[in-house]
Design an enzyme around this catalytic site. Structure first.
Site, short mmCIF file in Angstrom:
data_model
loop_
_atom_site.label_atom_id
_atom_site.label_comp_id
_atom_site.label_asym_id
_atom_site.label_seq_id
_atom_site.Cartn_x
_atom_site.Cartn_y
_atom_site.Cartn_z
N CYS A 273 -12.69 -22.42 -5.88
CA CYS A 273 -11.87 -21.24 -6.55
C CYS A 273 -13.15 -20.45 -5.12
O CYS A 273 -13.60 -19.42 -5.96
CB CYS A 273 -11.51 -21.48 -7.58
SG CYS A 273 -10.74 -19.62 -7.62
N CYS B 30 -6.12 -23.64 -2.72
CA CYS B 30 -5.52 -24.41 -3.53
C CYS B 30 -5.17 -25.25 -3.37
O CYS B 30 -4.40 -26.13 -3.88
CB CYS B 30 -4.61 -22.80 -3.10
SG CYS B 30 -5.57 -21.43 -4.36
N ASP C 17 -20.72 -17.89 -15.73
CA ASP C 17 -21.35 -17.51 -14.71
C ASP C 17 -20.41 -16.57 -13.84
O ASP C 17 -18.85 -16.36 -13.90
CB ASP C 17 -22.20 -18.41 -13.74
CG ASP C 17 -21.07 -19.33 -12.90
OD1 ASP C 17 -20.41 -19.47 -13.53
OD2 ASP C 17 -21.86 -20.20 -12.99
N GLU D 99 -31.03 -23.58 -13.93
CA GLU D 99 -30.07 -22.06 -13.75
C GLU D 99 -31.08 -20.92 -13.81
O GLU D 99 -30.24 -19.85 -12.98
CB GLU D 99 -29.89 -23.08 -15.51
CG GLU D 99 -29.03 -23.67 -15.75
CD GLU D 99 -27.74 -24.00 -15.07
OE1 GLU D 99 -27.03 -22.78 -14.17
OE2 GLU D 99 -27.06 -24.34 -14.76
N CYS E 235 -6.38 -27.72 -4.86
CA CYS E 235 -7.24 -27.74 -6.23
C CYS E 235 -6.72 -28.50 -7.25
O CYS E 235 -5.42 -29.03 -7.55
CB CYS E 235 -6.86 -26.38 -6.22
SG CYS E 235 -7.66 -25.92 -8.46
N TYR F 170 -25.39 -16.94 -21.02
CA TYR F 170 -24.80 -17.96 -19.81
C TYR F 170 -25.59 -19.43 -19.83
O TYR F 170 -24.66 -20.67 -20.01
CB TYR F 170 -25.09 -17.47 -18.71
CG TYR F 170 -24.83 -18.22 -16.97
CD1 TYR F 170 -23.77 -19.47 -17.33
CD2 TYR F 170 -25.63 -18.55 -16.43
CE1 TYR F 170 -23.43 -20.15 -16.18
CE2 TYR F 170 -25.77 -19.86 -15.14
CZ TYR F 170 -24.89 -20.88 -15.71
OH TYR F 170 -24.90 -21.21 -14.83
S1 SF4 Z 1 -5.00 -22.98 -7.66
FE1 SF4 Z 1 -7.44 -23.42 -7.84
S2 SF4 Z 1 -7.94 -23.19 -6.20
FE2 SF4 Z 1 -6.34 -21.88 -6.74
S3 SF4 Z 1 -7.00 -19.90 -7.78
FE3 SF4 Z 1 -5.94 -21.45 -8.68
S4 SF4 Z 1 -7.67 -21.97 -9.89
FE4 SF4 Z 1 -8.44 -21.08 -7.71
#
Ligand code: SF4
Length: 372
Positions: free
Chosen positions: A198, A205, A145, A44, A208, A127
């Site tokens: 992300c 996305c 973080d 870390e 995701c 953190y």
């Molecule tokens: S869908 Fe997932 S990758 Fe897209 S902005 Fe939202 S959290 Fe981030």
């Protein structure tokens, strides 16, 4: 931030989807094979300013060299700094060493297992303390973080400045209000999602796992979030570096105990406006009463996080002081290449400079001065 009471169902899905995704998508990293707090701590601290892919060989070497907190505490500071060489931000290595010594002195080398104990150690902030406590001991604390701030800002469609302390505080509280029992995995999963999916630019996305609850995705604002106010500009400083050589020995001084490159060995260096070598000559006058005029050797540039050094390197001869009987302060005769009695200066032959763990700002000058 998203109201957790009114969105409990959404939060449950977030926990489940994120943890399931992490089980299969997480990268196979050496420090993920262990729950040893010492190894997690080292990884870390290294990861604070270094990309994960870059730090792996450094991490493996460091753990080979210092496999536990006792071996780290028993090492000399120069050995620890040497093992850290190439990672930069050497105060991190110095803090690791100090903290290891405290752990050995205070608890016989048994690693503290609570967040509130961990953050009392040098170099361990909220953190890192949260990461160690949650990953190694599964304590229900967050580890926030930059990756996590970005993911949560987007998930909650927050336009708050993530550089502001109050934003970090409110996001930390929000995450702690939604932490599941597997707190360590959840924290790591958030970090991993930020690193792999992300991402700052062009978040993936469509891949995701938490897209269905992401407020930024549904609002079409992912390219506007996170909001981060511009950082302070880097300052450029013109510096003069003085190379004093006598019978094969180069003159080094230890830097002050606070500030940039604190406590490290360096060539003498002085800020300058004129840039003709006289500022560094004046500084060297504190050590050597008579010096030749500066001889231009070359130029170099080093970029720190907030300062840029534009360095001009000058060579000097010890005028009228050749030989072992010369009356040089701190017993720095040509034959004496060991540390002087104050421990603040020394002559060292070029062939032995590797032992010094010279910061990169100075070690990059060695090729310039090899023919001086
Ligand atoms: S869908 Fe997932 S990758 Fe897209 S902005 Fe939202 S959290 Fe981030």
């Amino acid at each position: 931030m998203l109201n957790t009471d009114n969105n409990r169902h959404l939060i449950n899905i977030l926990q489940l989807d994120l943890l399931n995704w992490f089980k299969t998508a997480k990268r196979n990293l050496p420090f993920r094979q262990t729950k040893d707090p010492y190894s997690i701590w080292i990884s870390e601290i290294m990861a604070q300013q270094t990309q994960i892919d870059t730090l792996i060989p450094y991490y493996n070497r460091f753990i080979d060299r210092f496999p536990d907190v006792i071996s780290l505490a028993a090492a000399s500071e120069d050995d620890v700094i040497k093992a850290w060489e190439g990672l930069g931000y050497y105060s991190r290595a110095r803090n690791l060493h100090q903290a290891a010594k405290m752990i050995v002195a205070d608890s016989n080398g048994i690693f503290p297992n609570r967040f509130d104990q961990l953050i009392k150690l040098p170099g361990i902030g909220p953190y890192t303390g949260g990461a160690i406590a949650s990953i190694a001991f599964n304590e229900k604390v967050s580890a926030v973080d930059g990756n996590v701030l970005r993911v949560i800002s987007r998930y909650c469609n927050s336009f708050d400045d993530i550089g502001a302390a109050k934003t970090k505080k409110s996001m930390t509280q929000w995450i702690e209000s939604i932490l599941p029992a597997a707190a360590g995995d959840f924290n790591e999963a958030l970090m991993e999602l930020g690193a792999l999916v992300c991402t700052p630019q062009s978040p993936k996305c469509l891949l995701c796992p938490i897209r269905c609850g992401c407020q930024s995705f549904s609002s079409g604002t992912t390219d506007q979030i996170p909001v981060k106010k511009k950082k302070q500009k880097q300052i450029t400083k013109k510096m003069e570096v003085g190379i004093v050589k006598q019978n094969g020995g180069l003159f080094f001084i230890r830097r002050p105990e606070s500030g940039l490159l604190s406590g490290m060995w360096s060539f003498p260096i002085a800020e300058t406006a004129a840039g003709n070598g006289n500022d560094i000559k004046k500084k060297l006058g504190d050590y050597f009463p008579a010096l030749s005029d500066p001889v231009f050797i070359g130029e170099s540039r080093h970029v720190f996080s907030h300062i840029i050094w534009e360095m001009t390197v000058y060579g000097f001869n010890l005028a009228g002081m050749v030989g072992e009987t010369a009356d040089i302060p701190y017993a720095q005769t040509a034959a004496d290449v060991s540390e002087d009695q104050t421990g603040r200066t020394q002559f060292k032959p070029l062939s032995a400079v590797d032992d010094l763990a010279l910061p990169i700002a100075f070690s990059k000058l060695l090729t310039l001065i090899k023919d001086f």
